[in-house]
Design a protein around this motif. Structure first.
Motif, PDB file in Angstrom:
ATOM      1  N   LEU A 264     -69.286 -93.581 -41.831  1.00  0.00           N
ATOM      2  CA  LEU A 264     -67.902 -93.291 -42.205  1.00  0.00           C
ATOM      3  C   LEU A 264     -67.067 -92.932 -40.983  1.00  0.00           C
ATOM      4  O   LEU A 264     -65.861 -93.168 -40.936  1.00  0.00           O
ATOM      5  CB  LEU A 264     -67.847 -92.147 -43.226  1.00  0.00           C
ATOM      6  CG  LEU A 264     -68.142 -92.549 -44.673  1.00  0.00           C
ATOM      7  CD1 LEU A 264     -68.112 -91.337 -45.586  1.00  0.00           C
ATOM      8  CD2 LEU A 264     -67.155 -93.604 -45.154  1.00  0.00           C
TER       9      LEU A 264
ATOM     10  N   VAL B  68     -67.763 -96.588 -38.093  1.00  0.00           N
ATOM     11  CA  VAL B  68     -67.240 -97.917 -38.410  1.00  0.00           C
ATOM     12  C   VAL B  68     -65.722 -98.002 -38.172  1.00  0.00           C
ATOM     13  O   VAL B  68     -65.267 -98.891 -37.450  1.00  0.00           O
ATOM     14  CB  VAL B  68     -67.633 -98.347 -39.850  1.00  0.00           C
ATOM     15  CG1 VAL B  68     -66.864 -99.584 -40.284  1.00  0.00           C
ATOM     16  CG2 VAL B  68     -69.131 -98.617 -39.923  1.00  0.00           C
ATOM     17  N   PRO B  69     -64.911 -97.080 -38.741  1.00  0.00           N
ATOM     18  CA  PRO B  69     -63.474 -97.160 -38.447  1.00  0.00           C
ATOM     19  C   PRO B  69     -63.173 -97.021 -36.954  1.00  0.00           C
ATOM     20  O   PRO B  69     -62.329 -97.743 -36.421  1.00  0.00           O
ATOM     21  CB  PRO B  69     -62.888 -95.969 -39.213  1.00  0.00           C
ATOM     22  CG  PRO B  69     -63.912 -95.564 -40.189  1.00  0.00           C
ATOM     23  CD  PRO B  69     -65.234 -95.980 -39.648  1.00  0.00           C
TER      24      PRO B  69
ATOM     25  N   ILE C  83     -63.997-100.314 -35.185  1.00  0.00           N
ATOM     26  CA  ILE C  83     -63.025-101.374 -35.484  1.00  0.00           C
ATOM     27  C   ILE C  83     -61.707-101.099 -34.753  1.00  0.00           C
ATOM     28  O   ILE C  83     -61.101-101.998 -34.165  1.00  0.00           O
ATOM     29  CB  ILE C  83     -62.809-101.492 -37.007  1.00  0.00           C
ATOM     30  CG1 ILE C  83     -64.094-102.029 -37.659  1.00  0.00           C
ATOM     31  CG2 ILE C  83     -61.640-102.418 -37.320  1.00  0.00           C
ATOM     32  CD1 ILE C  83     -64.067-102.031 -39.166  1.00  0.00           C
ATOM     33  N   ALA C  84     -61.296 -99.820 -34.747  1.00  0.00           N
ATOM     34  CA  ALA C  84     -60.064 -99.462 -34.048  1.00  0.00           C
ATOM     35  C   ALA C  84     -60.193 -99.757 -32.556  1.00  0.00           C
ATOM     36  O   ALA C  84     -59.276-100.308 -31.931  1.00  0.00           O
ATOM     37  CB  ALA C  84     -59.747 -97.977 -34.273  1.00  0.00           C
TER      38      ALA C  84
ATOM     39  N   TRP D   1     -60.005-103.455 -31.955  1.00  0.00           N
ATOM     40  CA  TRP D   1     -58.611-103.883 -32.118  1.00  0.00           C
ATOM     41  C   TRP D   1     -57.814-103.564 -30.857  1.00  0.00           C
ATOM     42  O   TRP D   1     -57.130-104.402 -30.289  1.00  0.00           O
ATOM     43  CB  TRP D   1     -58.018-103.161 -33.333  1.00  0.00           C
ATOM     44  CG  TRP D   1     -56.570-103.431 -33.576  1.00  0.00           C
ATOM     45  CD1 TRP D   1     -55.517-102.712 -33.131  1.00  0.00           C
ATOM     46  CD2 TRP D   1     -56.016-104.515 -34.329  1.00  0.00           C
ATOM     47  NE1 TRP D   1     -54.338-103.265 -33.555  1.00  0.00           N
ATOM     48  CE2 TRP D   1     -54.622-104.372 -34.296  1.00  0.00           C
ATOM     49  CE3 TRP D   1     -56.602-105.586 -35.036  1.00  0.00           C
ATOM     50  CZ2 TRP D   1     -53.766-105.263 -34.928  1.00  0.00           C
ATOM     51  CZ3 TRP D   1     -55.727-106.459 -35.673  1.00  0.00           C
ATOM     52  CH2 TRP D   1     -54.335-106.300 -35.617  1.00  0.00           C
TER      53      TRP D   1
ATOM     54  N   TRP E 294     -57.008-109.096 -37.971  1.00  0.00           N
ATOM     55  CA  TRP E 294     -57.837-107.988 -38.469  1.00  0.00           C
ATOM     56  C   TRP E 294     -59.259-108.441 -38.713  1.00  0.00           C
ATOM     57  O   TRP E 294     -60.210-107.699 -38.519  1.00  0.00           O
ATOM     58  CB  TRP E 294     -57.239-107.345 -39.726  1.00  0.00           C
ATOM     59  CG  TRP E 294     -57.165-108.246 -40.934  1.00  0.00           C
ATOM     60  CD1 TRP E 294     -56.084-108.953 -41.356  1.00  0.00           C
ATOM     61  CD2 TRP E 294     -58.220-108.543 -41.868  1.00  0.00           C
ATOM     62  NE1 TRP E 294     -56.388-109.681 -42.472  1.00  0.00           N
ATOM     63  CE2 TRP E 294     -57.688-109.441 -42.823  1.00  0.00           C
ATOM     64  CE3 TRP E 294     -59.558-108.137 -41.999  1.00  0.00           C
ATOM     65  CZ2 TRP E 294     -58.443-109.945 -43.888  1.00  0.00           C
ATOM     66  CZ3 TRP E 294     -60.309-108.651 -43.057  1.00  0.00           C
ATOM     67  CH2 TRP E 294     -59.746-109.540 -43.985  1.00  0.00           C
TER      68      TRP E 294
ATOM     69  N   VAL F 229     -62.439-106.592 -37.177  1.00  0.00           N
ATOM     70  CA  VAL F 229     -63.501-106.076 -38.041  1.00  0.00           C
ATOM     71  C   VAL F 229     -64.849-106.644 -37.614  1.00  0.00           C
ATOM     72  O   VAL F 229     -65.839-105.915 -37.437  1.00  0.00           O
ATOM     73  CB  VAL F 229     -63.216-106.426 -39.523  1.00  0.00           C
ATOM     74  CG1 VAL F 229     -64.439-106.163 -40.384  1.00  0.00           C
ATOM     75  CG2 VAL F 229     -62.036-105.613 -40.038  1.00  0.00           C
TER      76      VAL F 229
END
Lengths: 191, 176
Positions: free
Chosen positions: A176, A179-180, A183-184, A187, B109, B113
């Motif tokens: 939890l 993972v975010p 990904i951030a 990005w 995205w 991901v």
């Protein structure tokens, strides 16, 4: 998407029948010692030519991204693309049926003879090898990432290893957070 | 625990676990170990390591580790329930997402991901290797087998089963 319609890859002779799907995934499954993926690729791209190499990579990338056993997901995605729900079910049973039956036989033998000295000796020998194979798989996956210039990704790798492998924190909480974050970072790194 | 309760526990635990399995069945090995050995006490470290090894030398997907654990905990019904719980939810996800995925092929995205999940799956595999090496390597021979297998599987194209065979022989000879 089912039948011989839009899902048929260009250059493929025809969409596989349900029986062909079953036999293909059964064969792949039984040849797949220590990893089914290379065999699946050989069968689907090189031998039967049901997909081009790019189509295969794309479908496989999706299954890597989805949770769960990758190759199991792949059988569902592949089967459903050609033959709808029935295709998914048939490919899945071809892939899972025989190994589950075999492992149940091994499990029964293990329950019965697991404490016999020579069985214990043999298993004590192969368990460390299994750990080694896992290290190699992780390294192989890391190699292309590092070659491309990984950016912040190795930090995530190390954080996951420490949190889950060393600290033994519950995986749900670790994921939890990680993972975010990962990904951030991906990005942000790409911009 | 009663058989029905055991089966229900297996179903719920493994279905939840399957949705966390970013990067395949082996990625959940550390969490499986934590749950079945440390939390539930269904088996010992040694048994876990041995079942993992058996699953690796069985042809087919590595998810059969879960089948073995289910069998050990609750017999044939346990094996089937555990396998179905591990594959069912994610197969449904795969089925529905598989048809929608193509539409987002070039979405930024999606790239982020996908790129973000790669280090997570590598980290989970690494964690699995650490946990497994800790329960399987009780002496220097075992540790050497782990390192040698990792080196051979990483650097050569030999089938890893040869290393398993060799390691098994060392074990039979009583050296591990």
């Amino acid at each position: 998407m089912s039948g011989n319609g839009a899902g048929t890859p260009p250059g493929a002779p025809r969409a596989p029948s349900l029986a062909a799907l079953f036999v293909a995934f059964l064969t792949v499954s039984l040849s797949g010692f220590g990893g089914v993926l290379p065999w699946a690729r050989r069968m689907i791209v090189e031998q039967r030519r049901w997909m081009t190499a790019d189509e295969f990579n794309d479908a496989y990338a999706l299954c890597n991204f989805l949770p769960g056993p990758n190759i199991v997901n792949f059988s569902v995605v592949f089967g459903s693309r050609f033959r709808g729900p029935a295709g998914a079910l048939v490919a899945l049973s071809g892939l899972l049926g025989p190994p589950v039956a075999i492992v149940l036989v091994l499990g029964t033998l293990y329950a019965r003879f697991g404490d016999v000295a020579f069985v214990r000796g043999f298993l004590a020998g192969i368990a460390p090898a299994a750990a080694g194979l896992m290290i190699a798989t992780a390294l192989k996956m890391a190699e292309p990432m590092l070659r491309r210039g990984a950016g912040p990704a190795p930090v995530i790798v190390v954080a996951a290893i420490i949190a889950i492998g060393v600290m033994r924190w519950p995986m749900l909480w670790v994921l939890l957070v990680l993972v975010p974050l990962s990904i951030a970072l991906a990005w942000w790194w790409r911009r | 625990m009663k058989q029905e309760d055991l089966l229900a526990t297996l179903a719920v635990q493994f279905a939840a676990l399957s949705l966390l399995a970013v990067g395949g069945a082996n990625a959940v090995a550390p969490e499986l170990h934590r749950q079945v050995v440390e939390v539930s006490g269904w088996m010992t470290d040694r048994q876990f390591a041995e079942m993992f090894a058996i699953a690796q030398v069985t042809p087919g997907p590595n998810v059969v580790l879960v089948t073995l654990i289910g069998y050990h905990v609750a017999g044939l019904a346990g094996a089937l329930v555990a396998t179905a719980a591990m594959c069912g939810p994610t197969c449904l996800v795969a089925y529905f997402v598989g048809t929608a995925w193509e539409r987002f092929r070039d979405a930024p995205w999606r790239t982020a991901v996908q790129a973000g999940l790669v280090p997570i799956s590598i980290g989970l595999l690494g964690a699995g290797a650490v946990v497994l090496a800790r329960v399987a390597d009780h002496n220097w021979t075992a540790f050497a087998i782990t390192l040698a297998t990792a080196a051979v599987a990483f650097c050569t194209r030999w089938n890893p089963l040869w290393m398993f065979g060799l390691a098994g022989l060392l074990g039979l000879a009583g050296l591990v």
